[in-house]
Design an enzyme around this catalytic site. Structure first.
Site, mmCIF file in Angstrom:
data_model
loop_
_atom_site.group_PDB
_atom_site.id
_atom_site.type_symbol
_atom_site.label_atom_id
_atom_site.label_comp_id
_atom_site.label_asym_id
_atom_site.label_seq_id
_atom_site.Cartn_x
_atom_site.Cartn_y
_atom_site.Cartn_z
ATOM 1 C CB ALA A 1 -5.583 -12.697 -3.157
ATOM 2 C CG ASP A 2 -5.318 -13.250 -9.987
ATOM 3 O OD1 ASP A 2 -4.252 -13.889 -9.942
ATOM 4 O OD2 ASP A 2 -5.736 -12.708 -11.026
ATOM 5 C CB THR A 3 -2.003 -9.111 -7.643
ATOM 6 O OG1 THR A 3 -2.365 -9.223 -6.267
ATOM 7 C CG2 THR A 3 -1.528 -7.692 -7.919
#
Lengths: 199, 228
Positions: free
Chosen positions: A70-72
């Site tokens: 995941a990447d925010t």
């Protein structure tokens, strides 16, 4: 069948989110090029980094595993705010966010070993920040909380003081959109929420 | 394509265009325009060897300059390339290596005062309106008079000219504007021997500008992408 669930993320917040809904999850630190490519849109950028994180971890795993990457990112005026370089940079970022709305995008990818992509999704949340006084920004930075967070704030911590409201998923702002991840994992047969078996 | 590959590509294109005008790549200074570019990206560019950055807003320039200075050990210089307002001059003198966009007597006077107070000479370029429709810049007919006035200011060092042609889809259409700036410099350089630099050409047309004699090009989106 028991599947190993692996989170390709060094963020303790993502692990906590998944554990809070009862998942048993292992963490393996990923590697990815987290610099934006030329002409990559913010969404494409987050999706690529999420995939690369999961892919970097998936290479060494056995077949019974499922990997989540995941990447925010925080986006304001189409500019992607990463983690601040130092306190001055954090001051600058919080000044950009003050008194307006920005978007938080979390992209996640679910892979099987050897980079086999099962699912990719991106979730967007609008966040409204109140007017921040210079003294608030200074005081918040002194707590140290902003320094390891995209956009220089954490909604789940002291940073809650500045968030007037959100439209969309809260857990997405924290770092992982829990319902969307669970839905995808359930569909893939990797977890069963409130299920009777051991996972 | 990542940032480093873009920088390599732009440098190669600058080198080829310079060769076509009988010069070397080192004869053309690359100013990387960092408007809307985050400091972490600028730092990465600096670590890869870009050493001149251009900003359009004075306060943003100062802020980024301070962040980058702390973050990287490489020596970098900053140029101001935006609309020059008299009340923003105080942020620039002593901080930037070159102001590209001087086009008013009042801003020149303020640069002169601040530079003399600091005991320095501030290098500037005069912006020339070669296109007739640009918002800023000295009209070519008025350039000689303007340069005469600047020559009296001890704190101001005019080292060349800058222009921004109208936007064209085909960069060839910008060529006459670049040629016009070069002609102006060539005609005036007997009277003003320090008038050497030609800041002209951006992402879409820098090769044409170099062929016409640009010594400084200002390139943003071709390196950093279209951020906005």
């Amino acid at each position: 069948m028991t599947q190993r669930l692996i989170l390709a993320s060094s963020s303790p917040r993502r692990k906590e989110l998944l554990e809070s809904v009862g998942l048993t999850i292992e963490v393996i630190n990923p590697s990815a090029d987290e610099a934006m490519l030329y002409d990559e849109s913010p969404g494409e950028f987050a999706s690529r980094v999420a995939f690369e994180k999961a892919a970097s971890v998936s290479r060494g795993l056995d077949s019974g595993s499922v990997v989540i990457g995941a990447d925010t990112i925080v986006v304001v005026d189409d500019i992607v705010l990463g983690k601040p370089m130092d306190e001055l940079d954090a001051t600058r970022m919080l000044g950009l966010l003050s008194g307006r709305e920005h978007h938080v995008l979390t992209a996640f990818s679910i892979l099987r070993p050897r980079e086999e992509l099962l699912h990719a999704e991106i979730v967007r949340t609008a966040v409204r920040v109140g007017e921040l006084a210079a003294s608030d920004i200074e005081g918040y930075i002194k707590t140290g909380e902003p320094m390891d967070k995209a956009g220089a704030y954490g909604i789940q911590g002291i940073g809650a003081f500045m968030v007037e409201g959100i439209t969309g998923s809260y857990t997405n702002v924290v770092g992982l959109p829990v319902p969307e991840v669970l839905r995808a994992l359930t569909k893939l047969g990797a977890v069963r929420l409130f299920g009777s078996d051991e996972s | 394509m990542n940032l480093e590959s873009r920088i390599d590509e732009i440098r190669a294109r600058i080198g080829s265009a310079a060769a076509r005008s009988g010069r070397r790549a080192e004869d053309v200074k690359l100013v990387a325009v960092t408007k809307q570019v985050e400091p972490d990206v600028i730092a990465r560019a600096a670590q890869y060897g870009l050493c001149v950055f251009g900003e359009n807003y004075a306060q943003e320039l100062r802020l980024k300059q301070e962040i980058i200075n702390r973050a990287v050990s490489e020596n970098v210089e900053w140029h101001f390339i935006g609309r020059l307002q008299r009340n923003k001059v105080k942020y620039l003198v002593g901080s930037v290596a070159l102001i590209h966009s001087l086009d008013t007597v009042s801003a020149a006077g303020e640069i002169d005062r601040k530079a003399r107070a600091a005991g320095v000479k501030m290098p500037v370029l005069v912006e020339v309106n070669t296109g007739g429709e640009s918002k800023g810049g000295i009209e070519p007919d008025a350039l000689d008079d303007f340069l005469l006035k600047l020559a009296e200011l001890q704190g101001v060092e005019v080292s060349g000219l800058m222009t921004m042609p109208p936007y064209f889809d085909d960069p060839e259409d910008a060529r006459p504007y670049f040629a016009a700036l070069r002609d102006l410099r060539d005609r005036l350089s007997a009277k003003y021997p320090d008038l050497k630099e030609l800041s002209m050409g951006m992402s879409g047309d820098f090769e044409v500008a170099i062929e016409e004699g640009a010594t400084i090009v200002r390139i943003g989106s071709a390196i950093f992408g279209n951020r906005a």
